[in-house]
Structure formats: structure tokens, C-alpha cells
Write a protein that holds these residues in place. Sequence first.
Motif, PDB file in Angstrom:
ATOM      1  N   LYS A   1       0.833  -1.208   0.000  1.00  0.00           N
ATOM      2  CA  LYS A   1       0.000   0.000   0.000  1.00  0.00           C
ATOM      3  C   LYS A   1       0.865   1.253   0.000  1.00  0.00           C
ATOM      4  N   LEU A   2       1.946   1.234   0.743  1.00  0.00           N
ATOM      5  CA  LEU A   2       2.832   2.391   0.786  1.00  0.00           C
ATOM      6  C   LEU A   2       3.475   2.644  -0.577  1.00  0.00           C
ATOM      7  N   ILE A   3       3.879   1.581  -1.256  1.00  0.00           N
ATOM      8  CA  ILE A   3       4.462   1.738  -2.590  1.00  0.00           C
ATOM      9  C   ILE A   3       3.417   2.299  -3.561  1.00  0.00           C
ATOM     10  N   GLU A   4       2.212   1.789  -3.472  1.00  0.00           N
ATOM     11  CA  GLU A   4       1.132   2.281  -4.340  1.00  0.00           C
ATOM     12  C   GLU A   4       0.898   3.772  -4.124  1.00  0.00           C
ATOM     13  N   LEU A   5       0.858   4.203  -2.876  1.00  0.00           N
ATOM     14  CA  LEU A   5       0.638   5.619  -2.575  1.00  0.00           C
ATOM     15  C   LEU A   5       1.796   6.472  -3.081  1.00  0.00           C
ATOM     16  N   SER A   6       3.019   5.973  -2.932  1.00  0.00           N
ATOM     17  CA  SER A   6       4.178   6.750  -3.376  1.00  0.00           C
ATOM     18  C   SER A   6       4.190   6.925  -4.886  1.00  0.00           C
ATOM     19  N   LEU A   7       3.770   5.909  -5.623  1.00  0.00           N
ATOM     20  CA  LEU A   7       3.750   6.008  -7.076  1.00  0.00           C
ATOM     21  C   LEU A   7       2.713   7.012  -7.569  1.00  0.00           C
ATOM     22  N   LYS A   8       1.730   7.311  -6.739  1.00  0.00           N
ATOM     23  CA  LYS A   8       0.718   8.300  -7.112  1.00  0.00           C
ATOM     24  C   LYS A   8       1.057   9.700  -6.620  1.00  0.00           C
ATOM     25  N   ASN A   9       1.808   9.802  -5.509  1.00  0.00           N
ATOM     26  CA  ASN A   9       1.934  11.102  -4.852  1.00  0.00           C
ATOM     27  C   ASN A   9       3.343  11.657  -4.780  1.00  0.00           C
ATOM     28  N   ASN A  10       4.377  10.863  -5.005  1.00  0.00           N
ATOM     29  CA  ASN A  10       5.741  11.337  -4.813  1.00  0.00           C
ATOM     30  C   ASN A  10       6.044  12.512  -5.741  1.00  0.00           C
ATOM     31  N   ARG A  11       6.590  13.587  -5.173  1.00  0.00           N
ATOM     32  CA  ARG A  11       6.820  14.804  -5.948  1.00  0.00           C
ATOM     33  C   ARG A  11       7.986  14.676  -6.914  1.00  0.00           C
TER      34      ARG A  11
END
Length: 512
Positions: free
Chosen positions: A81-91
Motif C-alpha cells: 500500500k505504501l508503494i502504491e501511494l508513493s507512485l501516485k503522490n511522490n513529488r
Amino acid sequence: MKKTSKRHLPGIALKASSLAALALCAACTMIPHYDRPDGSVAGTYPTAGDAAKAMGNSTSGIPAASDIGWRNFFTDPRLQKLIELSLKNNRDLRAAAFQVDELRGQYQIQRAALMPEIDLQGTGTRQSVPPALSQSGTRYGSVYQVNFTESQWELDFWGRIRSLSQAALQTYFATAEARKATEILLVSQVADQYLTLLAYDDELKVTNDTLATATESYRLAKLQFDVGTGSELDLRQAEGVVETAKANLQTQVRLRQQAINNLVLLVGEPLPDDLPAGTTLGEQKLMTDIPAGLPSDLLTRRPDIMEAEAKLKSANANIGAARAAFFPKVTLTSNAGTISPTLGSLFKAGSGQWAFTPSISLPIFDGGANIAGLAVVNADKKIAVAQYEKAVQSAFTEVANGLAGRGTYDAQIEAQTRFTATTQRRLDLSNLRYKSGVDSYLNVLTAQNDLYQAQLSLITAQLARQTNLVDLYEALGGGWIEHTGDTPRPSDVEYSIEPAAPAAPASATTAG
């Protein structure tokens, strides 16, 4: 009739051959032939410990790292889940995607220079002329005109514009591969930071347990000192163990919070409260038997190598543009439209007008600018070659280091686990001897401190083993696809939870 037709055949043949030569010239460029440089690395990876066995038959039938989805490599639901969120939100990933869009636009601008630029212009002029200068005797006059104007269009006989267009295309490909490398790196960074957080959790548990034991030992030592059966030396030694554990606890609390902060930065948003339950550091089930393949496989697996090669191809194409600057430049300017003294007759018969202006410029003297420009792009290519070779060598080293770790960490952890168990047994025996009056309390404290350090060392080794596997997965090009068996998306397409439609335009993954 036959003689007449024969007399015209040479002229027709000459015209046809001229057009063919013109077309052939317009289709050529002066870009040097491209040969991929030698990476200057060994043909196989060095091995250490059990790495050779791990690279052998045990990996048969297992896909390469680049074909293993990150959800299959990382089985921890919380980490997924953390990887999924990072792929959507990482600047950083967003900025890399915007750079791809920017370079795509720059390539399209450069490619547009191959086509003529046509504008529609309409003007109307009302002017006053002195009677003495007017041929018709009319003081006032009007001129209206509408023109299709073609600005200066360079006929790309020597491939200068096409060379620049090819250089821009390869730069775009390089940027797309850089975005892909950023995404793969992000996946491994999130995993490494998450595993580090789990290690701090384990260290906190060990420290809290040690602090509880040390506090109880201090309580007993103080009780004995108060009743006169214990020495102050034993008391102060027990107190020192307690204070050391308290200091270590605060350090680990601080480091754990900093690890959370770093993870939030990578994810790009505060960690949600509804994250799935995760597993401990020791329960992580990362794939270990990933085939390393040959060093040459990295040329197509590693996006940073493909990025460096695209930059090299761009520098190679710039040489073609610099060479073409030594040859004549042919440009065309033309316009066609209507002109009339009255607006009503602007589009009537007889009002048409046109102009056609070809021009040619041949560099005679430029103070050595063209020669210097060619020297610059040749130097740029040499730099790009060195950077490409460095990228290949760095990738080879990263994989070799990962394989060395994979072949030795298991044995290290097994030995460290046995040492921890031995230290625990030594502490138990020291306690028995102290309570029986045959040993000093110093030996108990020493064994207690040794056990604490052994437990921390075991956690450090476990973390190093897990992060080594993550880094090896990333070094072999893994982390781009979500599930094993997925069709890899082009390098210029962003991550999406839902499957994206096949991209029509060419991308960096299809570049020749």
C-alpha cells in the motif's frame, strides 16, 4: 513521331534523374554511424559464499527481476500500500513526468522545423498622396490584400534539421528512461525505509526488554545496598546499565520518528490510519532466487543505462547537424493572395498576385565558428561515451555487490543467531552463579550488556539482508511492473492503478 519522342527522352531522363538525386539528398543526414560502446566489464559476475549456488539451478524457471512485479516481490500488504501511494503522490516522480512532457514538446517543436510555416495575413491601407506625386491625380487611395505567406523554409538537403530533430528525439527518450529509473528507485527507497522502520521497532522492543531487566537488577542491587549486604560498586554498575538503556531508548525513538518522516516524504502524503497490517522484519518474505543473468542483460533492463545510451545517440546526432553547417543553406520564401484598391473587388478575377523567393547562403568566413562547433559536439560525444561506460560499470558493480551480499548474509545471520543464543545462556548462568555467591555482579552486568549488543547486531544483520535483496531487485531492473506477467508500459507512461490503454505514439522502450 518516333524521332520526336526519342529526342525528348534524354531531357525527360535527365529531369527524372535530377529529381531522384534531389530526393536522395533530402533523405540523407551527416550523422555518424552509431556503434554501441563496450561496457568494459567482465562477462560474468563475481560470486561470494553461496552466491554461485543461488545463481544456478535453483533459479531455473524464475523470471528475470525486470519481469517480476513489485507486488509479487514484496508480499507485505502494508508495504504494498505504501508503494502504491508513493507512485501516485511522490513529488520527485511528478517532476520527472513533467520533464518528459517538456522534452516531448521540445522534440515536436524541433520536428516542426521540417515543414513550412504558412500564415494567413490580411491588410487594408488608406493613404494620402500629394497630387504632384500621384500618377492618376487622385489624392487618396486604398489597398486591400489577403496573402498566404510562407516564412523562410529551409530545404534540409544536408540533414541539419533532421539531425537536430533526431537529437531532440533521443533526448526525449533519455528523459523518459530517467523517469522510469526514478520510479524503480522510488519503489526500492520506500521498501528500504519501511524495512528500516521495522528494524527500529525491533530495536525498541529489545531496548525496552533490556531496560526492564536492568531496572529490576538495579532495584535488587539498591535493596541489597540499603540493607548492607551489597556494595555501592554493584549499585553504581547496575545504575549505569539502566541509564545506558534509557539513553539508547531515546536515540531509537528519535531515529524511528525520523524514519517515519522520511517515509512520509517518499509517499508524498501523511501515512493513512487505515493501512493494512504488516509483518515484522523477520517475517518478511522477499524473493531470494532472482536470476542475475549476464552483465549484458543490464543494457536492456536498467533504465539508467538506456538513458545514458539515448544521451549518447543524441550527442551523435548533433555531430550530423554540426557537419551540415559547413554546407550551403537553401531557403524558400513565398506568398500568394489577392490585392485590390477596393474591398469589394478583392476576390474578383485579375486580382491575384504571388511572389516566390528562393535563396542560398554559403559559409565563407565565420572566424572558425563552425569548426569550433564541430569540435564541441565531438567532445560532447566523447563525454557521453564515458558516461555510458560508467553507467554500465556502476550497474555491474551494484549487481555484483548485491550477489555478494545474497551469498553471505544468510550464513552471517545464522552465526549471529547462534551467538545471541549463547550470550543469553551465559547471562542465565551468570545470574545463577551470582545468586549462589560464587561470582561477582560485574559478570552479570557484562553478560547482560553483551546480550543486548548481540540482539542489536542480529537486527542490523537482518535489516542488511533484507535491504540487500531490495537493492539487488532494483539493480537488476525490477520494480517497473506491478504484477508478474503484466505487459510493461512504455517509459513515458505514468503509473495507474487501472490498466492503461496501449499508447499509440512511439516511446523510449521501442527506440532503436
